[in-house]
Design an enzyme around this catalytic site. Structure first.
Site, mmCIF file in Angstrom:
data_model
loop_
_atom_site.group_PDB
_atom_site.id
_atom_site.type_symbol
_atom_site.label_atom_id
_atom_site.label_comp_id
_atom_site.label_asym_id
_atom_site.label_seq_id
_atom_site.Cartn_x
_atom_site.Cartn_y
_atom_site.Cartn_z
ATOM 1 C CB SER A 268 -0.935 0.011 1.222
ATOM 2 O OG SER A 268 -0.173 0.086 2.415
ATOM 3 C CE1 TYR B 52 6.637 7.926 10.579
ATOM 4 C CE2 TYR B 52 7.060 10.285 10.503
ATOM 5 C CZ TYR B 52 6.898 9.075 9.856
ATOM 6 O OH TYR B 52 6.997 9.009 8.489
#
Length: 311
Positions: free
Chosen positions: A12, A193
């Protein structure tokens, strides 16, 4: 002989768009899709082969956030291949992202508004959890699992007579201020992150220092802000649709808004066509898109790596 390219997170988003672009340019490649969900990977493989019947597309099932899965996949790959020409270390997560409304409001009226939207600096916090391996999930998925994969696949990568290439998906959001060697897993912070992407930048430089003489080269890229499952975790799709006119206008001032996965792969595809030994290991290569929709490559010096690595 076909070049063999391994892509993690290929089912994806940026990974899938990368597969399509690489095969559109050279359908003699052998793409190996490294994916966690085999059913999704099989569907992607069938679609790619329908468009490029002369290509060779295979699958290896791997969950980068699980070391046993990484060891299993590495063993399988070493049984299948004699060498890997390129690995795209693309799989990554940003779990439970939360938008800092206060930072957004104040940023709108500051001189750094363009920078804020380009990098999301200070705008996003994330939750994190411990994996079965006892590691922080973001760190293990975005950094450590890939590192173990590389070390396990060294026999397929290190050939001084014919270089192999590592291409990491990093981010403009990789901030030195969010990373600490004392807490490299970012267990005490709220921006795992950003921390993990800065760790990726550091690791790429360190890999070059240790493996260039063995024929292995590493570089980092940023695909920009593309609408994928990762960004849809920040805001739901209908909100992005409502914001699109403003984003398209903002793109005349901030080239980080690549918006589509296809545009986001610009730097990743460009790097694949370069001689790895000719690239600067202290540069991050950025996908960028103009306000008129033209894709191009920008470069950015890796900030702070000199201090951490003693360069």
């Amino acid at each position: 002989m076909r070049k063999v390219v391994l892509i993690t997170g290929a089912s994806s988003g940026i990974g899938l768009a990368l597969c399509k672009r690489l095969l559109a340019e050279d359908d003699e490649l052998h793409l190996c899709l490294a994916c966690r969900n085999r059913n999704k990977a099989e569907a992607v493989r069938a679609s790619l082969l329908a468009s490029h019947p002369t290509a060779e597309v295979t699958i290896v099932q791997v969950d980068i956030s699980n070391l046993q899965s990484v060891f299993r996949a590495s063993k399988e790959l070493k049984q299948r291949f004699q060498r890997l020409d390129c690995i795209y270390l693309n799989a990554g997560i940003m779990p439970n992202p939360q938008l800092n409304i206060k930072a957004l409001f104040f940023g709108l009226f500051s001189r750094k508004v363009i920078h804020m939207f380009s990098t999301a600096e200070g705008l996003l916090t994330q939750g994190d959890k411990i994996t079965a391996d006892g590691l922080q999930e973001v760190f293990e998925t975005n950094v450590f699992g890939h590192f173990i994969l590389i070390r396990e696949l060294e026999p397929l990568l290190c050939h001084s007579d014919s270089p192999s290439q590592l291409i990491w998906t990093s981010s403009r959001n990789a901030r030195k201020s969010n990373f600490s060697l004392e807490d490299f897993q970012h267990s005490k912070g709220k921006e795992p992150y950003s921390s993990s992407k800065y760790a990726t930048d550091l690791l790429s430089v360190a890999l070059n220092r240790n493996f260039n003489q063995q024929g292995l080269y590493s570089n980092v890229v940023c695909p920009g802000t593309a609408l994928t499952n990762l960004t849809y975790g920040i805001l739901p799709p209908f909100i992005w649709t409502l914001l699109m006119p403003a984003i398209l206008l903002l793109r005349f001032f901030a080239n980080a808004f690549t918006l589509t996965p296809y545009n986001g792969t610009e730097a990743l595809v460009w790097l694949f066509h370069q001689k790895p030994e000719s690239l600067n290991p202290l540069i991050k290569y950025l996908s960028a898109t103009t306000g008129f929709g033209r894709n191009y490559i920008m470069t950015q010096k890796l900030v702070g790596v000199f201090c951490f690595l003693g360069i």
